[in-house]
Scaffold this motif. Structure first.
Motif, PDB file in Angstrom:
ATOM      1  N   ASN A  45      14.484  -2.739 -41.314  1.00 25.63           N
ATOM      2  CA  ASN A  45      14.730  -2.023 -42.566  1.00 25.63           C
ATOM      3  C   ASN A  45      14.925  -0.527 -42.358  1.00 25.63           C
ATOM      4  OD1 ASN A  45      14.507  -4.397 -44.145  1.00 25.63           O
ATOM      5  ND2 ASN A  45      12.276  -4.258 -44.023  1.00 25.63           N
ATOM      6  N   MET A  46      15.177  -0.148 -41.112  1.00 27.07           N
ATOM      7  CA  MET A  46      15.513   1.239 -40.792  1.00 27.07           C
ATOM      8  C   MET A  46      16.924   1.264 -40.216  1.00 27.07           C
ATOM      9  SD  MET A  46      11.895   2.483 -39.127  1.00 27.07           S
ATOM     10  CE  MET A  46      12.286   4.216 -39.189  1.00 27.07           C
ATOM     11  N   SER A  47      17.564   2.416 -40.280  1.00 33.33           N
ATOM     12  CA  SER A  47      18.943   2.517 -39.795  1.00 33.33           C
ATOM     13  C   SER A  47      18.981   2.478 -38.269  1.00 33.33           C
ATOM     14  CB  SER A  47      19.588   3.810 -40.284  1.00 33.33           C
ATOM     15  OG  SER A  47      19.025   4.928 -39.607  1.00 33.33           O
ATOM     16  N   VAL A  48      20.174   2.282 -37.749  1.00 32.65           N
ATOM     17  CA  VAL A  48      20.367   2.304 -36.296  1.00 32.65           C
ATOM     18  C   VAL A  48      19.860   3.621 -35.721  1.00 32.65           C
ATOM     19  CG1 VAL A  48      22.152   2.450 -34.505  1.00 32.65           C
ATOM     20  CG2 VAL A  48      22.266   0.649 -36.243  1.00 32.65           C
ATOM     21  N   GLN A  49      20.273   4.738 -36.326  1.00 29.64           N
ATOM     22  CA  GLN A  49      19.872   6.035 -35.773  1.00 29.64           C
ATOM     23  C   GLN A  49      18.362   6.248 -35.889  1.00 29.64           C
ATOM     24  OE1 GLN A  49      22.530   9.069 -35.517  1.00 29.64           O
ATOM     25  NE2 GLN A  49      21.161  10.775 -35.949  1.00 29.64           N
TER      26      GLN A  49
ATOM     27  N   MET B 270      25.731   3.786 -37.128  1.00 28.98           N
ATOM     28  CA  MET B 270      24.508   4.593 -37.058  1.00 28.98           C
ATOM     29  C   MET B 270      23.722   4.621 -38.363  1.00 28.98           C
ATOM     30  SD  MET B 270      25.800   8.572 -36.991  1.00 28.98           S
ATOM     31  CE  MET B 270      26.698   8.456 -35.457  1.00 28.98           C
ATOM     32  N   THR B 271      24.393   4.483 -39.504  1.00 29.45           N
ATOM     33  CA  THR B 271      23.682   4.508 -40.791  1.00 29.45           C
ATOM     34  C   THR B 271      23.388   3.110 -41.323  1.00 29.45           C
ATOM     35  OG1 THR B 271      25.772   4.633 -42.026  1.00 29.45           O
ATOM     36  CG2 THR B 271      24.745   6.721 -41.390  1.00 29.45           C
ATOM     37  N   GLN B 272      23.800   2.087 -40.610  1.00 27.92           N
ATOM     38  CA  GLN B 272      23.605   0.706 -41.054  1.00 27.92           C
ATOM     39  C   GLN B 272      22.180   0.248 -40.785  1.00 27.92           C
ATOM     40  OE1 GLN B 272      26.873  -1.803 -39.869  1.00 27.92           O
ATOM     41  NE2 GLN B 272      25.613  -3.648 -39.819  1.00 27.92           N
TER      42      GLN B 272
ATOM     43  N   LEU C 274      22.635  -6.038 -38.150  1.00 28.90           N
ATOM     44  CA  LEU C 274      23.466  -6.090 -36.943  1.00 28.90           C
ATOM     45  C   LEU C 274      23.512  -7.509 -36.391  1.00 28.90           C
ATOM     46  CD1 LEU C 274      22.135  -2.934 -35.032  1.00 28.90           C
ATOM     47  CD2 LEU C 274      24.173  -3.067 -36.487  1.00 28.90           C
ATOM     48  N   SER C 275      24.552  -7.787 -35.605  1.00 32.14           N
ATOM     49  CA  SER C 275      24.618  -9.061 -34.893  1.00 32.14           C
ATOM     50  C   SER C 275      23.560  -9.080 -33.787  1.00 32.14           C
ATOM     51  CB  SER C 275      26.000  -9.239 -34.270  1.00 32.14           C
ATOM     52  OG  SER C 275      26.191  -8.317 -33.204  1.00 32.14           O
ATOM     53  N   GLY C 276      23.336 -10.273 -33.218  1.00 30.44           N
ATOM     54  CA  GLY C 276      22.348 -10.384 -32.146  1.00 30.44           C
ATOM     55  C   GLY C 276      22.671  -9.499 -30.953  1.00 30.44           C
TER      56      GLY C 276
ATOM     57  N   LEU D 223      20.860  -2.065 -29.406  1.00 33.18           N
ATOM     58  CA  LEU D 223      19.974  -1.104 -30.064  1.00 33.18           C
ATOM     59  C   LEU D 223      18.622  -1.053 -29.365  1.00 33.18           C
ATOM     60  CD1 LEU D 223      19.349   0.867 -32.337  1.00 33.18           C
ATOM     61  CD2 LEU D 223      18.815  -1.096 -33.812  1.00 33.18           C
ATOM     62  N   ALA D 224      18.088  -2.217 -28.997  1.00 34.85           N
ATOM     63  CA  ALA D 224      16.786  -2.244 -28.320  1.00 34.85           C
ATOM     64  C   ALA D 224      16.854  -1.518 -26.982  1.00 34.85           C
ATOM     65  CB  ALA D 224      16.338  -3.691 -28.124  1.00 34.85           C
ATOM     66  N   ILE D 225      17.926  -1.734 -26.236  1.00 35.61           N
ATOM     67  CA  ILE D 225      18.070  -1.046 -24.943  1.00 35.61           C
ATOM     68  C   ILE D 225      18.311   0.439 -25.170  1.00 35.61           C
ATOM     69  CG2 ILE D 225      19.506  -0.855 -22.882  1.00 35.61           C
ATOM     70  CD1 ILE D 225      19.929  -3.878 -23.032  1.00 35.61           C
ATOM     71  N   GLY D 226      19.140   0.769 -26.162  1.00 38.31           N
ATOM     72  CA  GLY D 226      19.367   2.182 -26.467  1.00 38.31           C
ATOM     73  C   GLY D 226      18.088   2.896 -26.863  1.00 38.31           C
ATOM     74  N   ARG D 227      17.248   2.216 -27.633  1.00 38.82           N
ATOM     75  CA  ARG D 227      15.961   2.813 -28.013  1.00 38.82           C
ATOM     76  C   ARG D 227      15.115   3.080 -26.771  1.00 38.82           C
ATOM     77  NH1 ARG D 227      12.570  -0.872 -31.909  1.00 38.82           N
ATOM     78  NH2 ARG D 227      12.453  -2.049 -29.962  1.00 38.82           N
ATOM     79  N   GLY D 228      15.149   2.160 -25.802  1.00 40.25           N
ATOM     80  CA  GLY D 228      14.439   2.396 -24.553  1.00 40.25           C
ATOM     81  C   GLY D 228      15.001   3.579 -23.788  1.00 40.25           C
ATOM     82  N   MET D 229      16.322   3.735 -23.790  1.00 43.49           N
ATOM     83  CA  MET D 229      16.958   4.858 -23.094  1.00 43.49           C
ATOM     84  C   MET D 229      16.573   6.192 -23.704  1.00 43.49           C
ATOM     85  SD  MET D 229      20.716   3.106 -22.622  1.00 43.49           S
ATOM     86  CE  MET D 229      21.540   4.656 -22.195  1.00 43.49           C
ATOM     87  N   MET D 230      16.253   6.200 -25.000  1.00 41.49           N
ATOM     88  CA  MET D 230      15.886   7.448 -25.670  1.00 41.49           C
ATOM     89  C   MET D 230      14.602   8.046 -25.101  1.00 41.49           C
ATOM     90  SD  MET D 230      18.124   8.345 -27.959  1.00 41.49           S
ATOM     91  CE  MET D 230      17.162   9.494 -28.956  1.00 41.49           C
ATOM     92  N   ALA D 231      13.774   7.222 -24.458  1.00 43.71           N
ATOM     93  CA  ALA D 231      12.507   7.713 -23.903  1.00 43.71           C
ATOM     94  C   ALA D 231      12.661   8.240 -22.478  1.00 43.71           C
ATOM     95  CB  ALA D 231      11.464   6.598 -23.925  1.00 43.71           C
TER      96      ALA D 231
END
Length: 232
Positions: free
Chosen positions: A89-93, A126-128, A133-135, A141-149
């Motif tokens: 329930n949060m956006s991609v970004q 990014m605002t969706q 999102l599709s699987g 997104l999960a991998i990108g979130r990991g890259m953010m750290a």
């Protein structure tokens, strides 16, 4: 980079990992392979500080870890969990920005651009809301979130799970690209064949123990593995 010695842990009075030894060096892709229920996800939880150790040790980048997820993240050991675990329930970004909550906050804008360059579909969305999102996009997104750290080591837990064959190919290509940029990766998978095609080394886990280890080529050629996993 990562040294695990005689690691034992489990749930309640049930011991799941019964003396695991493994390591990951700088620049490597190391595949940790096994069927469902052998202890792979338990291993990831122990490495990430989500399960206390009954005995043994975890050393990451020269420091002892164990029992503290905050210490693991701050050290740069970043775990992308099985099943993605995005915030639907949060956006991609917003999901991506949360990846830098504990580590990488100073470089957030730079890292966002890197993630969007790696995953152009996420830039378009990014605002969706993430749950729409599709699987395959949710896995990005999960991998990108990991890259953010700003990981020093990225643990990917079953990244190909539930993806179509074409998206599985893309996922393994992505792992190779991230590693080519210098990121060590511990790839925890049931997909034995494709994991060994891109890994430098591998470990086979059965019943909470490492039963086979060596170079990816040696493991792939082992007749016991071919019989057990490939039916050959």
């Amino acid at each position: 980079m990562l040294e695990v010695r005689d690691l034992r842990t489990g749930y309640g009075g049930v011991e799941v990992l019964r003396g695991i030894d493994l390591s990951v060096a700088h620049g490597e892709i190391v595949a940790v392979l096994g069927a469902n229920g052998v202890g792979k996800t338990t291993l990831n939880k122990a490495l990430s500080g989500l399960l206390p150790l009954a005995s043994g040790s975890i050393t990451f980048d020269g420091r002892a870890l164990g029992g503290s997820p905050i210490a693991a993240v701050e050290a740069g050991l970043i775990h992308v969990p099985e099943g993605r675990k995005i915030f639907p329930n949060m956006s991609v970004q917003e999901n991506l920005e949360l990846g830098s909550y504990r580590r990488g906050r100073a470089g957030r804008a730079r890292n966002l651009e890197r993630v969007y360059d790696t995953f152009p579909k996420l830039r378009q969305r990014m605002t969706q809301m993430a749950g729409t999102l599709s699987g395959g996009e949710q896995q990005m997104l999960a991998i990108g979130r990991g890259m953010m750290a700003e990981p020093k080591l990225l643990i990917l837990d079953e990244p190909s799970l539930g993806l179509s064959p074409l998206l599985v190919e893309e996922m393994f290509d992505l792992v190779k690209r991230l590693n080519a940029d210098g990121l060590p990766i511990m790839l925890v998978e049931q997909n034995v064949v494709q994991s060994l095609e891109i890994a430098h080394r591998g470990y086979i886990i059965e019943n909470g123990l490492v039963t086979m280890s060596g170079s990816a080529a040696e493991i792939a050629a082992d007749p016991d593995l071919k019989r057990a996993y490939l039916g050959l």
